[in-house]
Write a protein that holds these residues in place. Structure first.
Motif, PDB file in Angstrom:
ATOM      1  N   VAL A 177       4.569  -0.886  -0.191  1.00  0.00           N
ATOM      2  CA  VAL A 177       4.650   0.246   0.741  1.00  0.00           C
ATOM      3  C   VAL A 177       4.856  -0.269   2.162  1.00  0.00           C
ATOM      4  CG1 VAL A 177       3.377   2.199   1.726  1.00  0.00           C
ATOM      5  CG2 VAL A 177       3.357   1.802  -0.754  1.00  0.00           C
TER       6      VAL A 177
ATOM      7  N   HIS B  67       6.996   9.257  10.818  1.00  0.00           N
ATOM      8  CA  HIS B  67       5.541   9.379  10.772  1.00  0.00           C
ATOM      9  C   HIS B  67       5.101   8.995   9.365  1.00  0.00           C
ATOM     10  CE1 HIS B  67       1.501  10.955  11.252  1.00  0.00           C
ATOM     11  NE2 HIS B  67       1.658  11.529  10.080  1.00  0.00           N
ATOM     12  N   THR B  68       4.080   8.159   9.283  1.00  0.00           N
ATOM     13  CA  THR B  68       3.533   7.769   7.988  1.00  0.00           C
ATOM     14  C   THR B  68       2.088   8.238   7.908  1.00  0.00           C
ATOM     15  OG1 THR B  68       4.959   5.824   7.853  1.00  0.00           O
ATOM     16  CG2 THR B  68       2.992   5.813   6.478  1.00  0.00           C
ATOM     17  N   ASP B  69       1.744   8.870   6.775  1.00  0.00           N
ATOM     18  CA  ASP B  69       0.354   9.219   6.514  1.00  0.00           C
ATOM     19  C   ASP B  69      -0.045   8.600   5.174  1.00  0.00           C
ATOM     20  OD1 ASP B  69       1.108  11.036   4.422  1.00  0.00           O
ATOM     21  OD2 ASP B  69       1.364  12.637   5.893  1.00  0.00           O
ATOM     22  N   SER B  70      -1.157   8.989   4.625  1.00  0.00           N
ATOM     23  CA  SER B  70      -1.655   8.342   3.418  1.00  0.00           C
ATOM     24  C   SER B  70      -0.832   8.631   2.164  1.00  0.00           C
ATOM     25  CB  SER B  70      -3.108   8.736   3.170  1.00  0.00           C
ATOM     26  OG  SER B  70      -3.208  10.126   2.976  1.00  0.00           O
ATOM     27  N   MET B  71       0.041   9.625   2.223  1.00  0.00           N
ATOM     28  CA  MET B  71       0.810  10.004   1.044  1.00  0.00           C
ATOM     29  C   MET B  71       2.326   9.868   1.192  1.00  0.00           C
ATOM     30  SD  MET B  71      -1.334  10.959  -1.329  1.00  0.00           S
ATOM     31  CE  MET B  71      -0.359  11.959  -2.418  1.00  0.00           C
TER      32      MET B  71
ATOM     33  N   SER C 131       7.963   9.231  -0.674  1.00  0.00           N
ATOM     34  CA  SER C 131       6.967   8.282  -1.135  1.00  0.00           C
ATOM     35  C   SER C 131       7.669   7.380  -2.135  1.00  0.00           C
ATOM     36  CB  SER C 131       5.814   9.032  -1.808  1.00  0.00           C
ATOM     37  OG  SER C 131       4.915   8.132  -2.408  1.00  0.00           O
TER      38      SER C 131
ATOM     39  N   SER D  49      -2.027  -2.830  -7.187  1.00  0.00           N
ATOM     40  CA  SER D  49      -2.008  -2.546  -5.758  1.00  0.00           C
ATOM     41  C   SER D  49      -0.566  -2.445  -5.276  1.00  0.00           C
ATOM     42  CB  SER D  49      -2.732  -3.643  -4.990  1.00  0.00           C
ATOM     43  OG  SER D  49      -2.696  -3.376  -3.614  1.00  0.00           O
TER      44      SER D  49
ATOM     45  N   THR E  68       5.934   9.147   4.009  1.00  0.00           N
ATOM     46  CA  THR E  68       6.546   8.804   5.281  1.00  0.00           C
ATOM     47  C   THR E  68       7.634   9.844   5.521  1.00  0.00           C
ATOM     48  OG1 THR E  68       6.086   6.448   5.129  1.00  0.00           O
ATOM     49  CG2 THR E  68       7.934   7.083   6.524  1.00  0.00           C
TER      50      THR E  68
ATOM     51  N   HIS F  43       0.122  -1.762  -1.812  1.00  0.00           N
ATOM     52  CA  HIS F  43       0.161  -1.754  -0.346  1.00  0.00           C
ATOM     53  C   HIS F  43       1.208  -2.701   0.229  1.00  0.00           C
ATOM     54  CE1 HIS F  43      -2.866  -4.921  -1.082  1.00  0.00           C
ATOM     55  NE2 HIS F  43      -2.359  -5.466  -0.008  1.00  0.00           N
TER      56      HIS F  43
END
Length: 102
Positions: free
Chosen positions: A21, A36-40, A6, A16, A42, A18
């Motif tokens: 990221v 793979h990327t998730d909310s927390m 992260s 912000s 990669t 985003h």
């Protein structure tokens, strides 16, 4: 190896993150390595040198968004294995499908 990371800027003009990221994830996806990327985090799969080159490039991309960068890493180093980005999850799902006590 698998590396989950992260990365986020700090000391920038906005709360912000985003856009920063997105810049990091763009670097990862353009690398061609399984990811793979998730909310927390990669997660990237590859050998030591190629994975850490991507993490460095992603960190550098985020650096453009603030005066500091925060980087969190977790690695699963297992020589001789590949495809673990999905295989670990497949094994988990198979175990979850088993009846209790099996």
């Amino acid at each position: 190896m698998l590396v989950a990371f992260s990365v986020a800027p700090s000391g920038g003009p906005s709360d912000s993150v985003h856009d920063a990221v997105a810049a990091a994830v763009r670097v990862v996806r353009e690398s061609g390595l399984p990811n793979h990327t998730d909310s927390m985090f990669t997660t990237i799969e590859g050998d030591w040198d190629e994975v850490f080159a991507v993490v460095k490039a992603a960190t550098d991309a985020v650096g453009a968004f603030g005066s500091r960068v925060s980087l969190v890493l977790k690695a699963d180093i297992r020589p001789g294995y590949s495809g673990e980005l999905t295989a670990k999850l497949d094994r988990l799902e198979a175990a979850m499908a088993e009846p209790d006590g099996a």
